[in-house]
Design a protein around this motif. Structure first.
Motif, short mmCIF file in Angstrom:
data_model
loop_
_atom_site.label_atom_id
_atom_site.label_comp_id
_atom_site.label_asym_id
_atom_site.label_seq_id
_atom_site.Cartn_x
_atom_site.Cartn_y
_atom_site.Cartn_z
N SER A 66 9.27 6.02 -6.71
CA SER A 66 10.25 7.12 -6.65
C SER A 66 10.72 7.40 -5.23
O SER A 66 11.41 8.39 -5.00
CB SER A 66 9.63 8.39 -7.24
N SER A 67 10.37 6.55 -4.29
CA SER A 67 10.76 6.76 -2.89
C SER A 67 12.26 6.61 -2.71
O SER A 67 12.91 5.78 -3.36
CB SER A 67 10.02 5.77 -1.98
N GLU A 68 12.84 7.42 -1.83
CA GLU A 68 14.27 7.35 -1.51
C GLU A 68 14.54 6.45 -0.31
O GLU A 68 15.68 6.34 0.13
CB GLU A 68 14.79 8.76 -1.22
N SER A 69 13.53 5.81 0.21
CA SER A 69 13.69 4.95 1.39
C SER A 69 14.58 3.76 1.06
O SER A 69 14.43 3.10 0.02
CB SER A 69 12.31 4.45 1.86
N ALA A 70 15.53 3.46 1.98
CA ALA A 70 16.41 2.31 1.78
C ALA A 70 15.62 1.01 1.80
O ALA A 70 15.96 0.05 1.09
CB ALA A 70 17.48 2.30 2.86
N ALA A 71 14.58 0.96 2.62
CA ALA A 71 13.76 -0.26 2.70
C ALA A 71 13.03 -0.50 1.38
O ALA A 71 12.94 -1.63 0.90
CB ALA A 71 12.76 -0.15 3.86
N VAL A 72 12.49 0.57 0.78
CA VAL A 72 11.80 0.43 -0.50
C VAL A 72 12.78 0.00 -1.60
O VAL A 72 12.46 -0.86 -2.43
CB VAL A 72 11.10 1.74 -0.88
N LYS A 73 13.96 0.58 -1.60
CA LYS A 73 14.97 0.18 -2.59
C LYS A 73 15.33 -1.29 -2.45
O LYS A 73 15.48 -2.01 -3.45
CB LYS A 73 16.21 1.06 -2.44
N LYS A 74 15.47 -1.75 -1.21
CA LYS A 74 15.78 -3.16 -1.01
C LYS A 74 14.64 -4.04 -1.49
O LYS A 74 14.86 -5.10 -2.09
CB LYS A 74 16.06 -3.43 0.48
N LEU A 75 13.41 -3.61 -1.26
CA LEU A 75 12.24 -4.37 -1.72
C LEU A 75 12.24 -4.50 -3.23
O LEU A 75 12.05 -5.59 -3.78
CB LEU A 75 10.97 -3.68 -1.23
N SER A 125 0.81 -1.22 0.00
CA SER A 125 0.00 0.00 0.00
C SER A 125 0.84 1.27 0.00
O SER A 125 0.52 2.23 -0.69
CB SER A 125 -0.95 0.00 1.19
N HIS A 126 1.94 1.30 0.79
CA HIS A 126 2.76 2.50 0.85
C HIS A 126 4.13 2.15 1.43
O HIS A 126 4.41 0.97 1.70
CB HIS A 126 2.07 3.61 1.65
N ALA A 127 4.96 3.15 1.66
CA ALA A 127 6.37 2.93 1.93
C ALA A 127 6.72 2.80 3.40
O ALA A 127 7.89 2.97 3.77
CB ALA A 127 7.20 4.07 1.31
N ASP A 128 5.78 2.50 4.27
CA ASP A 128 6.09 2.24 5.68
C ASP A 128 6.46 0.77 5.85
O ASP A 128 5.73 -0.12 5.37
CB ASP A 128 4.89 2.58 6.57
N THR A 129 7.56 0.51 6.57
CA THR A 129 8.04 -0.88 6.68
C THR A 129 7.07 -1.78 7.42
O THR A 129 7.10 -2.99 7.23
CB THR A 129 9.40 -0.91 7.40
N ASP A 130 6.20 -1.23 8.29
CA ASP A 130 5.26 -2.09 9.00
C ASP A 130 4.17 -2.62 8.09
O ASP A 130 3.26 -3.32 8.56
CB ASP A 130 4.65 -1.36 10.21
#
Length: 901
Positions: free
Chosen positions: A685-694, A655-660
């Motif tokens: 386009s998120s800069e989050s490291a978690a999103v990039k890893k996903l 749904s969105h870029a929160d890791t939970d």
């Protein structure tokens, strides 16, 4: 003396009974196995005691009555009746002892003060196990913020503080300490200030039961401390206690290994030699699990057997007499058992070594079946709940299959032909040695295959993995494991004498472990080396082991060697399993009478995970994550998917870029066939490291990544569609007017990740499910403008948060049911009232259990998963308290609530 003579006569009657029965059912002259009969009676009694919930006194009374009847029949010398009554008495004793060890706790046990809600407590206790670091990965972006190192230890509670005084208490508790590990030793008297709660309950089908595991250790409580400063040492441990000395030896051994073995191999060496696994990275443990070599990391019969053989050869080379060598081997293996923690597999292996040494001393070869049965009896007498642990079951199963396979191989060997022996002796010594090694290798592979075939159903059921590569890998790495153990123990022994020599053998141990780890890693990357699976049905696994037991008991030893017969039996039972499972699916469709959509909202704590199955069998997963470490989210979500028999996920929506909401997705991608990952354009386009890893993980597994926005449609099947209601292409920012009258200006505010949540409206068979992610703030007004007139089930945005504007959302969507994927929080009553006022029934999953929702034309039917399995729910018309449901009568919708997962 009269009692001992009667006991001896009873044992001989059991022996005669077992021999007569074997002779009657099989045309073979098997040896006597009286201890097998006794062990079976004891285990059956323990099992019946778990199923039939009678008080321990009733079981003891029945055991005493059967024993009294046995004494009466004993005087009349009716052997068969005498044996039957004696076995019934033994079974009742096993049931009584299990009830006492599993269900009975002292009235002042600390566990009675614990609940699911943490509460402050101060206790005085004595340390039973040394603090050990719990595996954490603070550098993992999927873990989110706030992850800290932690450690745990087991303590024996002595006192608890009540107001201003200390009162006596009892029981055990697991203490979890955040931050630095506390500097206390085994046997120390300490005071602990923290919060007490019960071990985690099972809230999802198929999930690991941590509460039962803690109860097996006779621990009913967990005490959490936010720092090591919450633990005060009142009295140091005595140096001369056995537990303290063993812990010092373990610490010394670990320091020696860290000194002489490279840092990347030291954790594996510590696990192999000392049973210390806490330093092994989780990724390495996973590799050993999927390749079927996980037993290398935990001390088991393999380790004890290698140690015993090596010690016996060593003592014989040291000119020790045979009797002295046997005694020394027994003492050393016993000390090693205590050193590594005396787990049931180690106890079993040590007992078998002792029995073998005793038989060698007496000049008699002990029977493997009787020896194993003695080990079973001793484990049950020590702590009967251990029989229900998977490690204990696999240990005894593997040993039993190994004994049976070795017996069958020996029985299948023919008497050597004198002419062939003469020809054999004419060859060179090297040729004869190579032939002998080849035959031994074939036998080892055959016995390993038997163990793999026997254990595979249980491993697939409980661990959901099948590892064909383990058939070849285990015999291949076994010599290097033995070398690593030998070099490692020599390194430990030489350290006080010569650091240089110790370093040499430490290097050799490291080199052997390097071969083992590299071989396992290469094998794990071979296509088809292992397969993740939902596993067979429990009834099939039980039937398989009953069948194996029946064949082992009924068929003659020579016939056990008939590979064709056993293969046909195995294939036939597999066909039966597939046939009955297929019939079950057909009967389920006939029972419903119509195709329906199912949804399971997993209990993820503060997180979200929803599995949706369409009428035509397609699967969509909406979010898969929870706050904290991703391991807990992975366990919960994978358990839910496997309980439904799901192997393929057609659409995995984040749904969105929160890791939970997605920190379990990489593990799900590893274990399931994911066809498409669905995200919003903003998340790409998120800069989050978690999103990039996903996204990198999805790319590595060649998964299609689809970005969607308002107006897009996910067509799940011909009867089910998912319409995207949010985000809008232009919602990523909005114009905000400054409130400063001195410098009025307009600026652009970037929306948060929550406001960009991907909102889906899933429609099937005239039913609608609305999934809202963490929608909040201005985004709620934007969605309300495009919201359907009503929905049947609404997933409350942002885990039921007040910021998601519950009154406005409930008024526009008019849901029949509102599901809160979370624990509620401080504003739960306010949120509950807001949704309830519109006539909705409100339920939550975070601390109450997973929900199954069946969308039928005739209505919406819900079930909740709890301690006793799935339980039907129905709307509560009163709604007087914040619990908008009540238990449905057993006869209400039991036939309409779908599969039990």
């Amino acid at each position: 003396m009269q009692f001992f003579s009667r006991a001896l006569r009873a044992y001989r009657n059991v022996q005669r009974f077992s021999q007569q029965y074997v002779e009657r059912v099989a045309d073979s002259d098997r040896p006597n196995i009286p201890m097998v009969v006794v062990a079976m009676s004891l285990c059956c009694g323990v099992l019946v005691g778990r199923i039939v919930l009678l008080p321990w006194g009733v079981w003891w009374l029945m055991a005493t009555g059967a024993l009294g009847l046995w004494y009466g029949v004993f005087q009349q010398r009716r052997n068969h009746h005498e044996v039957a009554l004696l076995l019934v008495s033994i079974g009742c004793m096993g049931a009584a002892w299990d009830v006492m060890r599993w269900r009975l706790f002292e009235t002042n046990d600390i566990g009675w003060m614990a609940s699911d809600t943490p509460s402050p407590i101060a206790i005085e206790a004595r340390v039973r196990t040394a603090p050990r670091n719990l595996p954490t990965n603070q550098n993992d972006p999927l873990s989110g913020e706030g992850m800290r190192d932690s450690s745990d230890m087991l303590v024996e509670v002595i006192k608890v503080r009540h107001k201003n005084q200390w009162i006596d208490s009892a029981g055990r508790a697991t203490v979890i300490v955040n931050g630095q590990k506390p500097a206390v030793e085994v046997g120390s008297l300490i005071q602990i200030f923290g919060r007490i709660l019960q071990p985690q309950e099972v809230f999802n089908p198929g999930e690991y039961n941590f509460r039962e595991r803690a109860r097996t250790q006779r621990s009913l409580a967990i005490v959490r401390c936010h720092a090591a400063s919450c633990i005060v040492e009142k009295q140091s441990a005595s140096f001369w206690t056995l537990a303290g000395m063993l812990e010092k030896v373990r610490r010394w051994g670990t320091s020696v290994i860290n000194q002489h073995v490279a840092l990347d191999r030291a954790p594996l060496a510590s696990a192999l030699l000392l049973g210390s696994r806490e330093s092994i990275p989780r990724e390495d443990t996973e590799v050993f699990l999927v390749t079927g070599t996980i037993h290398i990391l935990s001390i088991s019969g393999l380790h004890v057997g290698i140690l015993a053989c090596a010690l016996f050869r060593l003592f014989q080379m040291g000119a020790l007499p045979r009797t002295g060598a046997l005694a020394a081997v027994s003492l050393c293996t016993g000390a090693y058992m205590l050193l590594v923690g005396a787990e049931p597999p180690v106890i079993r292996a040590t007992l078998l070594v002792w029995i073998a040494c005793l038989g060698a001393f007496l000049g008699r070869r002990p029977l493997g079946a009787n020896s194993l049965a003695i080990a079973v009896v001793i484990v049950v007498l020590w702590h009967p709940p251990e029989l229900f642990r998977i490690s204990t079951q696999l240990s005894f199963l593997s040993t039993g299959i190994l004994i049976a396979a070795a017996t069958a191989i020996r029985a299948g060997q023919k008497e050597p032909d004198p002419l062939l022996q003469l020809i054999e002796r004419s060859h060179s010594y090297g040729w004869r040695w190579m032939r002998k090694m080849f035959r031994s290798g074939i036998e080892i592979v055959a016995m390993g295959a038997c163990i793999w075939v026997a254990a595979a159903p249980m491993v697939a059921l409980l661990f959901h993995v099948v590892s064909p590569i383990g058939l070849l890998l285990n015999p291949l790495i076994a010599p290097f494991v033995a070398l690593a153990m030998g070099f490692g123990f020599i390194c430990l022994l030489l350290t006080p004498l010569s650091t240089s020599l110790a370093g040499l053998f430490g290097w050799l141990c490291e080199a052997s472990l390097d071969v083992v780890e590299r071989t396992v890693s290469v094998a794990a990357n071979i296509p088809g080396a292992y397969m993740w699976t939902s596993g067979p049905s429990a009834w099939w696994v039980i039937g398989w082991y009953l069948l194996v037991g029946f064949l082992a008991w009924r068929i003659s030893t020579k016939f056990l060697g008939n590979v064709k017969y056993l293969s046909v039996t195995l294939v036939a039972w597999i066909v039966v399993g597939f046939a009955i499972d297929g019939m079950g699916d057909s009967l389920s469709k006939l029972r419903h009478g119509e195709p329906i959509m199912h949804a399971i909202v997993a209990s993820m704590g503060h997180g979200c995970g929803i599995c949706i199955e369409t009428p035509q069998g397609r699967c969509l997963v909406y979010d898969a994550g929870r706050l904290g470490a991703p391991g807990a989210a992975k366990r919960a979500m994978c358990a839910v998917l496997w309980s439904r028999g799901i192997r393929r996920i057609d659409h995995l929506v984040v749904s969105h870029a929160d890791t939970d909401h997605f920190n379990a997705v990489p593990e799900i991608v590893e274990r399931f066939d994911v066809r498409q990952l669905v995200v919003s354009h903003q998340m790409l386009s998120s800069e989050s490291a978690a999103v990039k890893k996903l996204l990198e993980h999805a790319s590595e597994h060649r998964i299609e990544v689809r970005a969607v926005r308002f107006g897009d449609v996910l067509r799940l099947d011909s009867m089910t569609v998912a319409n995207v209601l949010h985000p809008l292409p232009t919602f990523s920012s909005e114009m905000i007017q400054s409130n400063d009258p001195q410098s009025p200006q307009t600026y652009r505010r970037k929306s948060s990740d929550n406001e960009e949540s991907l909102v889906l409206s899933i429609e099937s068979c005239s039913r609608r499910l609305l999934l809202t992610g963490d929608l909040e703030g201005p985004a709620v007004h934007s969605v309300l403008a495009r919201l359907p007139t009503s929905c049947d089930v609404l997933l409350a945005p942002h885990h039921g948060s007040r910021t998601s504007l519950p009154p406005l959302l409930a008024e526009h969507s008019v849901p029949k049911w509102v599901v809160v994927s979370g624990v509620g929080g401080a504003t739960w009553n306010e949120v509950f009232d807001a949704y309830s006022r519109t006539g909705a029934n409100v339920v939550k999953t975070g601390d109450e259990g997973a929900l199954e929702i069946a969308f039928e034309r005739s209505g919406i039917f819900l079930r909740r998963y709890g301690r006793s399995g799935w339980k039907n729910l129905m709307p509560d018309p009163l709604k007087s308290v914040p619990t908008a449901y009540r238990d449905a009568p057993d006869e209400s919708i039991a036939t309409r609530s779908g599969s039990e997962g």
